[in-house]
Design a protein around this motif. Sequence first.
Motif, PDB file in Angstrom:
ATOM      1  N   PHE A  88      -0.157 -37.263 -54.588  1.00 47.75           N
ATOM      2  CA  PHE A  88      -0.710 -35.922 -54.431  1.00 47.75           C
ATOM      3  C   PHE A  88      -2.210 -35.978 -54.162  1.00 47.75           C
ATOM      4  N   ALA A  89      -2.899 -36.961 -54.723  1.00 47.34           N
ATOM      5  CA  ALA A  89      -4.327 -37.121 -54.453  1.00 47.34           C
ATOM      6  C   ALA A  89      -4.556 -37.479 -52.991  1.00 47.34           C
ATOM      7  N   LEU A  90      -3.705 -38.324 -52.443  1.00 51.03           N
ATOM      8  CA  LEU A  90      -3.799 -38.673 -51.035  1.00 51.03           C
ATOM      9  C   LEU A  90      -3.545 -37.456 -50.152  1.00 51.03           C
ATOM     10  N   ILE A 128      -6.111 -35.739 -47.397  1.00 53.34           N
ATOM     11  CA  ILE A 128      -5.734 -35.481 -46.012  1.00 53.34           C
ATOM     12  C   ILE A 128      -5.963 -34.014 -45.673  1.00 53.34           C
ATOM     13  N   CYS A 129      -5.601 -33.126 -46.579  1.00 52.61           N
ATOM     14  CA  CYS A 129      -5.807 -31.692 -46.345  1.00 52.61           C
ATOM     15  C   CYS A 129      -7.290 -31.354 -46.232  1.00 52.61           C
ATOM     16  N   ARG A 130      -8.109 -32.027 -46.999  1.00 50.73           N
ATOM     17  CA  ARG A 130      -9.540 -31.725 -46.974  1.00 50.73           C
ATOM     18  C   ARG A 130     -10.194 -32.191 -45.688  1.00 50.73           C
ATOM     19  N   TYR A 131      -9.890 -33.405 -45.252  1.00 49.62           N
ATOM     20  CA  TYR A 131     -10.602 -33.973 -44.121  1.00 49.62           C
ATOM     21  C   TYR A 131      -9.921 -33.755 -42.777  1.00 49.62           C
ATOM     22  N   LEU A 169       6.063 -30.996 -42.661  1.00 49.89           N
ATOM     23  CA  LEU A 169       6.644 -32.315 -42.884  1.00 49.89           C
ATOM     24  C   LEU A 169       5.786 -33.137 -43.848  1.00 49.89           C
ATOM     25  N   LEU A 170       4.478 -33.074 -43.684  1.00 53.11           N
ATOM     26  CA  LEU A 170       3.579 -33.779 -44.592  1.00 53.11           C
ATOM     27  C   LEU A 170       3.711 -33.246 -46.014  1.00 53.11           C
ATOM     28  N   LEU A 171       3.803 -31.932 -46.171  1.00 56.05           N
ATOM     29  CA  LEU A 171       3.970 -31.337 -47.492  1.00 56.05           C
ATOM     30  C   LEU A 171       5.301 -31.753 -48.113  1.00 56.05           C
ATOM     31  N   PHE A 172       6.374 -31.758 -47.328  1.00 55.32           N
ATOM     32  CA  PHE A 172       7.689 -32.139 -47.828  1.00 55.32           C
ATOM     33  C   PHE A 172       7.716 -33.600 -48.275  1.00 55.32           C
ATOM     34  N   MET A 187       5.794 -33.923 -51.553  1.00 57.66           N
ATOM     35  CA  MET A 187       6.548 -33.425 -52.711  1.00 57.66           C
ATOM     36  C   MET A 187       7.685 -34.367 -53.070  1.00 57.66           C
ATOM     37  N   LEU A 188       8.360 -34.916 -52.059  1.00 59.56           N
ATOM     38  CA  LEU A 188       9.446 -35.858 -52.308  1.00 59.56           C
ATOM     39  C   LEU A 188       8.934 -37.130 -52.976  1.00 59.56           C
ATOM     40  N   ALA A 189       7.831 -37.670 -52.456  1.00 56.64           N
ATOM     41  CA  ALA A 189       7.285 -38.902 -53.034  1.00 56.64           C
ATOM     42  C   ALA A 189       6.772 -38.675 -54.452  1.00 56.64           C
ATOM     43  N   THR A 190       6.142 -37.523 -54.692  1.00 57.49           N
ATOM     44  CA  THR A 190       5.667 -37.219 -56.040  1.00 57.49           C
ATOM     45  C   THR A 190       6.832 -37.076 -57.003  1.00 57.49           C
ATOM     46  N   ALA A 191       7.902 -36.428 -56.562  1.00 55.65           N
ATOM     47  CA  ALA A 191       9.089 -36.286 -57.411  1.00 55.65           C
ATOM     48  C   ALA A 191       9.724 -37.641 -57.704  1.00 55.65           C
TER      49      ALA A 191
END
Length: 82
Positions: free
Chosen positions: A3-5, A9-12, A59-62, A65-69
């Motif tokens: 989630f930090a990554l 990505i969202c910031r930059y 797709l990036l959000l999905f 979320m999948l990797a965090t889960a």
Amino acid sequence: GTFALYSLICRYAKASLTPNQQAEDKEISNYRLEVPSHRLRWASAVKSLLENRKTAKYLLLFVTMLATAMVIGDGILTPCIS
């Protein structure tokens, strides 16, 4: 970590689904330079894809979320099985 990554990505790369930047930031981000290497050219193309395509943002959000889960699930299930 995952989630930090995503937040970096969202910031930059402006890949967030909610607007989080000011109007002046768009003028700075649209400034393009000639990149000296193939690797930087590829990174710039990926960044512009994430900024311009809504499906890439979803797709990036999905995937995030999948990797965090999966990381959370691994942290919960591993001690239970041991």
